[in-house]
Design a protein around this motif. Structure first.
Motif, PDB file in Angstrom:
ATOM      1  N   VAL A  16       1.377  13.081  -2.060  1.00  0.00           N
ATOM      2  CA  VAL A  16       2.566  12.561  -2.860  1.00  0.00           C
ATOM      3  C   VAL A  16       2.758  11.242  -2.413  1.00  0.00           C
ATOM      4  N   THR A  17       3.132  10.225  -3.251  1.00  0.00           N
ATOM      5  CA  THR A  17       3.591   9.062  -2.705  1.00  0.00           C
ATOM      6  C   THR A  17       5.152   9.281  -2.440  1.00  0.00           C
ATOM      7  N   VAL A  18       5.453   8.714  -1.294  1.00  0.00           N
ATOM      8  CA  VAL A  18       6.885   8.934  -0.790  1.00  0.00           C
ATOM      9  C   VAL A  18       7.343   7.448  -0.684  1.00  0.00           C
ATOM     10  N   GLY A  19       6.594   6.259  -0.513  1.00  0.00           N
ATOM     11  CA  GLY A  19       7.124   5.057  -0.058  1.00  0.00           C
ATOM     12  C   GLY A  19       5.876   4.064  -0.180  1.00  0.00           C
ATOM     13  N   ARG A  20       6.211   3.032   0.451  1.00  0.00           N
ATOM     14  CA  ARG A  20       5.210   1.845   0.292  1.00  0.00           C
ATOM     15  C   ARG A  20       5.440   1.060   1.662  1.00  0.00           C
ATOM     16  N   VAL A  21       4.304   0.294   1.859  1.00  0.00           N
ATOM     17  CA  VAL A  21       4.213  -0.451   3.078  1.00  0.00           C
ATOM     18  C   VAL A  21       5.055  -1.774   2.910  1.00  0.00           C
ATOM     19  N   ASP A  22       6.024  -2.125   3.546  1.00  0.00           N
ATOM     20  CA  ASP A  22       7.010  -3.053   3.397  1.00  0.00           C
ATOM     21  C   ASP A  22       6.237  -4.376   3.966  1.00  0.00           C
ATOM     22  N   SER A  23       6.056  -4.619   4.990  1.00  0.00           N
ATOM     23  CA  SER A  23       5.398  -5.844   6.020  1.00  0.00           C
ATOM     24  C   SER A  23       4.500  -5.402   6.922  1.00  0.00           C
ATOM     25  N   SER A  45       0.907  -1.207  -0.067  1.00  0.00           N
ATOM     26  CA  SER A  45      -0.049  -0.002  -0.100  1.00  0.00           C
ATOM     27  C   SER A  45       0.867   1.319   0.133  1.00  0.00           C
ATOM     28  N   ALA A  46       0.382   2.380  -0.356  1.00  0.00           N
ATOM     29  CA  ALA A  46       1.309   3.637  -0.672  1.00  0.00           C
ATOM     30  C   ALA A  46       1.214   4.498   0.742  1.00  0.00           C
ATOM     31  N   MET A  92       7.445   0.516   6.909  1.00  0.00           N
ATOM     32  CA  MET A  92       7.261   1.387   5.779  1.00  0.00           C
ATOM     33  C   MET A  92       8.570   1.552   5.144  1.00  0.00           C
ATOM     34  N   SER A  93       8.966   1.322   3.787  1.00  0.00           N
ATOM     35  CA  SER A  93      10.245   1.616   3.191  1.00  0.00           C
ATOM     36  C   SER A  93       9.716   2.930   2.517  1.00  0.00           C
ATOM     37  N   ILE A  94      10.695   4.052   2.799  1.00  0.00           N
ATOM     38  CA  ILE A  94      10.388   5.403   2.270  1.00  0.00           C
ATOM     39  C   ILE A  94      11.450   5.738   1.367  1.00  0.00           C
ATOM     40  N   SER A  95      11.336   6.396   0.299  1.00  0.00           N
ATOM     41  CA  SER A  95      12.385   6.777  -0.626  1.00  0.00           C
ATOM     42  C   SER A  95      13.231   7.739   0.094  1.00  0.00           C
TER      43      SER A  95
END
Lengths: 154, 259
Positions: A63-70, A56-57, A84-87
């Protein structure tokens, strides 16, 4: 000459395939924020994650800055932990930032709304592996309806 | 007791046939590589198998994408979710329709031609003549066709999916008026490169291998009469279509099933 023509057309075939592959890569799958090298991980504990899923975003002001990792469950206090992995482009979020699980539209998918806090002196920035303290859980529709029906006015 | 013997006989026959097919595959592929000899032959077969299938693949890809956009729009617009048309078209093409429909068309267009060609070579004793001249027909005739099939079908599937998505854009955005931004952006947010695109490519590589194996073996193993060739050609199309559909279910269950 016959085999020269065949070679030419096979070459065209290969070029066409590469073009189609590029369309799929750039236009359809949008290969940009994906490699794990240029991201860092933040954690947050929620009471209830609702319909949040891995991939998930994570959005700041839309603005999308990253995605849910686990998403895992803490074995001590039985609350979900969302990684969350963030750019790495976006690094200077202060420690006072808060996250909430929001829904895009009435029936849309759920995402994490990231609200950067104020950067005052003495407040450090979030770095890799930090937990975000201020979290707001997902709204569960059934709970809302229950509160409404039974007039729980507190 | 006769029926029991019949079951046994047909089982043994199948196992023996599978063994012959595997032997043929090994004879064709496992050998000292000779790129200088093989490359021109393979390129010629890539032309016959791949380039000549291009037209039917592009046309059916375009029309399948267009029809899916039309059908999907009429359903999605009822929920006010016509913005999701893009991911619907893209995901169904990349995951399922691209590999499967390409494989079925490929079996009909190229597989049958391979079987008929090799079968006729056998019937007119060209294969035996090659052996007389100390040229291994497996290496000279079968191997380039196998490689050409395995290489060209995934390429055709990628082209199919891309053309189908453009066809969906044509109908959904240009004709029915879905917002162009949401068509692409929701598609980009949903489609994942390794999970959706790459799994589709892996599927089509598996299908390509199975189809060209069946096609070349049926031709190589056919009874060298006109009737035998016609039977082998029919069997190629029927067997490879069934194999593709069955394998597709297994691969889908493995790739997208339970996480």
């Amino acid at each position: 000459m016959k085999s020269r023509k065949a070679e030419l057309l096979v070459g065209l075939f290969v070029v066409l395939t590469i073009a189609a592959g590029l369309i799929l890569a750039l236009k359809v799958a949008n290969q940009s924020i994906s490699s794990s090298a240029d991201t860092y991980t933040l954690y947050a504990k929620f009471d209830n994650i609702g319909g949040l899923k891995a991939r998930s975003a994570v959005k700041v002001g839309g603005v999308t800055v990253g995605r849910v990792d686990s998403i895992t469950l803490d074995n001590e206090d039985f609350t979900p932990i969302v990684a969350m992995s963030i750019s790495k482009e976006f690094q200077k979020f202060p420690e006072t930032s808060s996250v909430a699980i929001l829904t895009s539209g009435l029936l849309g998918e759920q995402y994490i709304g990231f609200q950067p806090g104020f950067a005052i002196d003495g407040i450090e920035n979030l770095v890799d592996g930090n937990y975000i303290q201020d979290t707001k859980s997902a709204l569960v529709l059934e709970d809302l309806i229950g509160q409404f029906l039974f007039g729980n006015n507190d | 007791m006769n029926w029991l013997a019949n079951i046994g006989a047909s089982t043994i026959e199948r196992v023996v046939m599978f063994g012959r097919a595997t032997l043929m595959l090994f004879g064709a592929l496992v050998a000292k590589p000779q790129p200088l000899k093989m490359l021109p032959l393979t390129i010629k077969q890539l032309y016959v198998v791949g380039v000549q299938s291009l037209l039917i693949i592009v046309v059916s890809g375009l029309f399948i994408g267009m029809v899916m956009a039309l059908q999907g729009y009429t359903i999605l617009v009822g929920y006010g979710a016509e913005g999701s048309l893009g991911p619907m078209v893209a995901l169904s093409l990349l995951r399922e329709l691209g590999p499967v429909v390409t494989a079925l068309l490929f079996a009909g267009r190229a597989g049958s031609a391979l079987t008929a060609e090799i079968g006729l070579m056998k019937a007119t004793e060209q294969l035996s003549s090659l052996e007389m001249m100390a040229v291994d027909p497996l290496r000279r005739v079968i191997a380039p066709r196998l490689w050409a099939g395995v290489i060209s079908m995934p390429m055709l599937a990628i082209i199919f999916s891309a053309v189908g998505i453009i066809g969906g854009h044509l109908v959904g955005v240009d004709w029915l008026g879905v917002d162009e931004g949401s068509y692409w952006s929701i598609m980009q947010a949903t489609v994942e490169w390794d999970k959706d695109v790459m799994n589709g490519v892996i599927k089509s590589i598996v299908f390509a291998f199975v189809i060209t194996w069946i096609a070349t073996f049926k031709g190589y193993d056919s009874i060298p009469t006109s009737e035998g060739i016609s039977k082998a050609t029919t069997e190629t199309v029927v067997f490879s279509s069934l194999a593709v559909l069955g394998l597709d279910f297994i691969l889908t269950a493995l790739m997208f099933g339970i996480e």
